[in-house]
Design an enzyme around this catalytic site. Structure first.
Site, PDB file in Angstrom:
ATOM      1  CB  VAL A 222      -0.952   0.011   1.212  1.00 46.09           C
ATOM      2  CG1 VAL A 222      -1.692   1.337   1.287  1.00 46.09           C
ATOM      3  CG2 VAL A 222      -1.944  -1.142   1.115  1.00 46.09           C
ATOM      4  NE  ARG A 303      -6.075  -4.950  10.547  1.00 47.89           N
ATOM      5  CZ  ARG A 303      -6.272  -4.997   9.245  1.00 47.89           C
ATOM      6  NH1 ARG A 303      -6.281  -3.875   8.547  1.00 47.89           N
ATOM      7  NH2 ARG A 303      -6.460  -6.145   8.626  1.00 47.89           N
ATOM      8  CD  GLU A 332     -11.850  -1.539  12.726  1.00 50.12           C
ATOM      9  OE1 GLU A 332     -12.095  -2.643  12.188  1.00 50.12           O
ATOM     10  OE2 GLU A 332     -10.855  -0.856  12.454  1.00 50.12           O
ATOM     11  CG  HIS A 351     -11.176  -1.749   8.706  1.00 52.86           C
ATOM     12  ND1 HIS A 351     -10.651  -2.479   9.748  1.00 52.86           N
ATOM     13  CD2 HIS A 351     -10.318  -1.932   7.667  1.00 52.86           C
ATOM     14  CE1 HIS A 351      -9.546  -3.075   9.360  1.00 52.86           C
ATOM     15  NE2 HIS A 351      -9.329  -2.768   8.093  1.00 52.86           N
ATOM     16  CB  ALA A 353      -9.184   2.037   3.265  1.00 50.28           C
TER      17      ALA A 353
END
Length: 408
Positions: A222, A303, A332, A351, A353
């Site tokens: 990433v 994270r 989450e 979360h 993405a």
């Protein structure tokens, strides 16, 4: 020919075991199709792996299970092409007496990566591993492995693999989207228009990102894509902190190697793209936020627990930094009254993405292909705990009668 019916077994919350829910009733034409498929595909496949008759199947079936869901339906489609692999599906609510024989027989566990979507009793840690004497490999459905205690798996001789890189394009795009939205104050103007408080557009003057500096913590799949996009689209300067890469490697990925403190002090945008482990847990706290520039933005798509949420809220409240883009959380999804959700200069996502249709399909494909490769005795490309290979290889040979590929 693709199997006209799946090798997926499902244990529901009452412990009843059945075929895949929603499978059509068997008609004469379907039964004929199934027989043809069995003769043309299954029997030759069994012969290839040494099964000469159906009495050998019990010893040769490779048992795999997952809980709730896999990354994408294509995972099951790919696995279904290997008739020697049987997949069982459990639910978070499946009672222990129904789950016990499934986990005890499993050679592989396809585990979800989102810790709050999987009950703790199904996290791959010491207590569960003790009930899985045959387990050889834990395969996460994503790049992260929050639901896996890697140390416990290593001590048990269990290989851990993830799907790193499978959603890199989606996550990198999310980082850039947050960067642009923050710098252009799009979130603030959106709120002002909806609330009817937009009186002077000059109060929402943003900044160009052209030529600015982005600091990337973690220059893996990433991070390097974020670097590529920022350099190519906006001629940004890229600095990076990654203790596992030397300066030459980081330069080849388009960045300049710096320390974490240097990155925080010099970046206009800080992007967290490293995994959560014992070295990164709590890495960004009050001290680190104090090092950032007042006009800088903090973005994390990595994270939860890497950054201190309370410290971030205080940094925003005291205007130590200009804003934040947050995709990952300690809990989450976060509750609506979470302190960070009360700031207009915070962009929040739950979360997501890495959650695009394309990324999910890619993750499902590479997860299935890597698991098949592993069960065939090949060395998979995305190993989280490579140090376990000698112990894993001995256990694999005991299970299958032949050794997997050598580590070198």
């Amino acid at each position: 020919m693709v199997a006209p019916f799946g090798f997926v077994r499902h244990a529901d919350e009452q412990g009843r075991t059945s075929g895949t829910p929603g499978a059509p009733a068997r008609s004469p034409s379907l039964f004929k199709e199934q027989l043809t498929w069995f003769a043309e595909d299954v029997i030759p496949a069994f012969n290839e792996i040494g099964i000469k008759d159906c009495s050998d199947m019990k010893e040769n079936v490779k048992r795999v299970f997952y809980v709730r869901q896999v990354a994408h339906p294509c995972y099951l489609d790919i696995i279904a092409q290997r008739p020697e692999i049987r997949i069982d599906r459990l639910e978070n609510e499946t009672p222990d007496e129904a789950a016990e024989p499934i986990v005890a027989a499993a050679l592989a566990y396809q585990i979800g990566s989102a810790r709050d979507e999987l009950r703790p009793r199904f996290h791959a840690q010491r207590n569960l591993l003790a009930r899985m004497p045959n387990l050889l490999v834990v395969s996460t459905s994503g790049a992260g492995y929050d639901t896996v205690d890697v140390k416990d798996c290593t001590e048990a001789g269990v290989l851990v693999v993830n799907q790193t890189g499978g959603n890199a394009e989606a996550v990198a795009a999310h980082v850039v989207a947050m960067m642009l939205t923050l710098s252009k104050q799009i979130i603030q103007t959106n709120h002002a228009l909806r609330r009817g408080t937009m009186h002077d557009r000059a109060a929402f003057i943003g900044n160009d990102v052209q030529g600015r500096t982005i600091g990337i913590v973690g220059l893996g799949n990433v991070g390097r894509r974020v670097a590529e996009l920022c350099r190519g689209l906006f001629a940004m300067q890229v600095i990076a902190c990654d203790p596992y890469l030397d300066a030459e490697t980081i330069a080849a990925r388009g960045a300049v190697k710096v320390t974490l403190d240097e990155l925080l002090q010099g970046a206009d945008f800080v992007s967290i793209n490293c995994p959560l482990d014992e070295g990164t847990r709590g890495m960004i706290g009050a001290r680190e936020f104090a090092l950032m520039r007042p006009h800088a933005y903090f973005i994390t798509t990595a994270r939860g627990f890497i950054h201190d949420e309370r410290a971030l809220a205080e940094a925003l409240r005291s205007r130590q930094i200009a804003g934040a883009g947050i995709d990952v959380w300690d809990k989450e999804p976060p509750p609506p009254d979470h302190p960070l959700l009360q700031f207009d200069n915070v962009i929040a996502s739950p979360h997501t993405a890495g959650v695009t249709r394309e990324a999910r399909a890619n993750m499902g494909r590479i997860a299935a292909e890597q698991l098949i490769m592993t069960l065939d005795g090949k060395r998979p490309p995305r190993i989280v705990n490579p140090q376990v290979w000698p112990a894993y290889a001995k256990r694999f040979e005991q299970a299958f009668g032949f050794a997997p590929e050598r580590a070198d």
